[in-house]
Design a protein around this motif. Structure first.
Motif, short mmCIF file in Angstrom:
data_model
loop_
_atom_site.label_atom_id
_atom_site.label_comp_id
_atom_site.label_asym_id
_atom_site.label_seq_id
_atom_site.Cartn_x
_atom_site.Cartn_y
_atom_site.Cartn_z
N GLY A 221 0.79 -1.24 0.00
CA GLY A 221 0.00 0.00 0.00
C GLY A 221 0.81 1.28 0.00
N LEU A 222 2.10 1.19 -0.33
CA LEU A 222 2.94 2.39 -0.34
C LEU A 222 3.04 3.06 -1.70
N TYR A 223 2.66 2.34 -2.75
CA TYR A 223 2.76 2.89 -4.10
C TYR A 223 1.39 3.41 -4.53
N PRO A 224 1.31 4.57 -5.16
CA PRO A 224 2.39 5.46 -5.60
C PRO A 224 2.80 6.53 -4.58
N GLN A 225 2.34 6.41 -3.34
CA GLN A 225 2.69 7.40 -2.31
C GLN A 225 4.21 7.50 -2.15
N LYS A 226 4.87 6.34 -2.25
CA LYS A 226 6.34 6.28 -2.16
C LYS A 226 6.89 5.57 -3.39
#
Length: 298
Positions: A221-226
């Motif tokens: 759940g980190l993409y595209p946030q990171k």
């Protein structure tokens, strides 16, 4: 607002030249150019630009001094172009879950980079109540330490799948010190069960101290946030000096073999590495909370 022009962004082993319109610490737009804008411009033509990295590390000092943490983050993260640390709390009993997560948060309170906290559990702790507890706390990843194949057969997978829904934190295998031949068989069994039972999971171990791939970032759940440079994302990137000797370029080879060419790392619009000088800002990192794992369709 300002413009980063002639940026050679590395994506899928290819360099894409474009310009980025920046507002505060976010990318507002990406185009071939912004000729009509009368804004300050930064020329990134001499560099290769990558998103800053997310690295998994289980060796975060929890009991040491501030200096221990500072040394660890500088040497293993900031000097390598990483601005997000992925780690986990080691859980033996369900009742210690909340306490161990809080202890890890406390250990990282002065971190200058962002961090994300999962949990590591023995296979017998994959129970309905434990999974529900993880869902309640929005734990983004559950590392499962596997000793042998038989452990996996004892888990009521159908009930587990229901308990995970709708947050669906992925299960990530950690193979205990088995012989290579045994490890391969255990991993094969793991993959078969995960696919058959439709359990959100990764099918192989995540390597420590190596940039997490986009599929892994997405699963937790980190993409595209990171790990991305696109419209609306935070401005976190690395600049590497371009050179003719860098051929067939990809992020892994830049990270492993061309770290001497890393000249700038920016974390949410702020420079944290310039040359070999680290700008260590205690407490500047935040505990990244995942809304929904695997929500972004790749």
């Amino acid at each position: 607002m300002y413009i980063i022009e002639n940026a050679n962004i590395l994506k899928d082993k290819e360099l894409h030249t474009c310009s980025l319109l920046i507002n505060d610490d976010r990318i507002t737009a990406i185009q071939t150019g912004f000729k009509r804008y009368q804004l300050i411009k930064m020329n990134a033509e001499p560099y290769i630009m990558t998103p800053s990295y997310v690295l998994l590390s289980s060796k975060v000092p929890q009991q040491g001094s501030f200096q221990d943490l500072k040394t660890c983050i500088i040497e293993h993260f900031l000097l390598k172009g990483c601005t997000t640390l992925f780690t986990y709390a080691d859980i033996t009993y369900e009742k210690e879950l909340t306490e161990k997560i809080k202890a890890m948060e406390t250990a990282l309170i002065s971190s200058p980079i962002d961090f994300i906290i999962g949990v590591k559990i023995p296979a017998h702790l994959i129970t309905i109540s434990f999974i529900r507890s993880c869902k309640k706390l929005k734990i983004p990843a559950i590392f499962v330490e596997i000793q042998d194949q038989e452990e996996l057969e004892k888990v009521p997978w159908g009930w587990i799948r229901e308990a995970m829904f709708p947050f669906n934190s992925p299960l990530i295998p950690l193979i205990s010190s088995l012989q290579k031949k045994e490890a391969k068989a255990v991993m094969s069994k793991w993959k078969d069960i995960m696919q058959r039972e439709k359990i959100p999971a990764l099918y192989e171990e995540v390597e420590e101290n190596k940039p997490l791939s986009i599929p892994v970032l997405n699963k937790i759940g980190l993409y595209p946030q990171k790990g991305s440079l696109m419209n609306g994302t935070e401005l976190s990137y690395n600049l590497y000096l371009k050179g003719r000797e860098i051929k067939n370029v990809d992020e892994a080879s830049l990270f492993h073999y061309h770290s001497d060419r890393l000249v700038v790392t920016v974390h949410k619009g702020m420079v944290v590495l310039s040359g070999k000088k680290v700008l260590f800002k205690p407490g500047n990192g935040e505990h990244v909370k995942v809304r929904t794992p695997s929500y972004f369709s790749l």
